[in-house]
Design a protein around this motif. Structure first.
Motif: not given
Length: 304
Positions: A157-161, A225-230, A252-253, A258-259
């Protein structure tokens, strides 16, 4: 690749904010693991890690010498792991992400591991400095240079980016790039990986500390690479079109978020638009289960 690719496209193809610029040279990849017997295939994922651990834990010379000795290769690779995860530090799962990125670079991008970062770490309990992965892709008589970032997050989520964007920004400083270049030219791997003498000389000249980084940036690629819990992956128990569609929509969201943040934060870097970025998503149901199993297996091989 051993995993299904759901997204493999240019960021421009999924862009939601048409005012965002620059969006060229940005790409998205989304990979997923399968399900079996109503469960995510944890064993398949762990096997993928251990089948590819040598790419970053052993030098090219060692990999070649142990190519027919799989067990010795695993024990040798495991002995080079930091296993900092045991200390509960902020890098928890970092080595798993690094190994997965090296595997993706090998199997999807067909890249050569110019610097196996875990092997060339500075000390046994220190995260490999600089980029998490360093690769070269040979293209006829030319080359491209790939400096990767690998993270294993509980959430994207946004806080981690901002954390990974800051890491990318730091890695793109001229000093950091020149340091990575010097590592490539000083380690022995490039001598055996690149057999074409003319191309090898061309690479070394381009990476020379006397060469301008400006000239290198069009050749520079940053796989992230964003390996992430989902929670989506955790909530399903069978491969289905519903699951795939949910993951595609979510990734996609997240790519748009991110970008947008990346352009806002580092878009003013000199020649930013010349650098290619590859955002790679890989969802897992439970990070802790993967880390715990990895540590257990690593302990076994390290102490064998």
């Amino acid at each position: 690749m051993e995993f299904e690719i759901l997204i493999n496209c240019s960021f421009a193809d999924i862009l939601t904010d048409t005012n965002l610029s620059p969006v060229n040279r940005k790409n998205i990849i989304s990979l997923i693991n399968d399900y079996e017997d109503s469960d995510w295939m944890y064993t398949h994922f762990q096997n993928f890690i251990w089948d590819n651990i040598a790419e970053t834990s052993l030098s090219h010379k060692e990999r070649e010498s142990l190519v027919n000795n799989h067990h010795t290769l695993l024990t040798s690779a495991a002995k080079n792991l930091r296993l900092s995860d045991k200390k509960g530090d902020v890098s928890k799962g970092s080595e798993i992400a690094e190994i997965v990125l090296y595997a993706i670079m090998k199997h999807h991008f067909k890249a050569l591991p110019a610097v196996p970062k875990i092997f060339y770490k500075q000390n046994p309990q220190d995260n490999a400095k600089g980029a998490d992965s360093v690769h070269i892709i040979v293209e006829d008589d030319d080359f491209s240079l790939w400096f990767g970032e690998a993270k294993f997050y509980n959430s994207i989520e946004d806080a981690r980016l901002p954390e990974i964007i800051t890491s990318i920004k730091n890695s793109l400083s001229t000093d950091k790039l020149k340091k990575e270049n010097s590592i490539i030219t000083n380690v022995a791997d490039i001598e055996s990986l690149i057999t074409d003498t003319c191309l090898k000389d061309k690479i070394k000249k381009s990476l020379s500390p006397r060469a301008s980084i400006d000239n290198l940036k069009p050749k520079l690629h940053i796989p992230i690479l964003l390996l992430h819990e989902c929670s989506i992956t955790k909530s399903h128990s069978v491969m289905s079109e519903e699951y795939k569609n949910e993951i595609v929509k979510y990734h996609q969201e997240r790519a748009n978020a991110f970008f947008k943040k990346q352009i806002d934060k580092i878009g003013t870097i000199p020649h930013y638009s010349s650098i290619a970025f590859h955002l790679i998503f890989f969802p897992v149901p439970l990070k802790k289960a993967i880390v715990d199993k990895f540590l257990s297996t690593a302990d076994f091989y390290k102490n064998y």
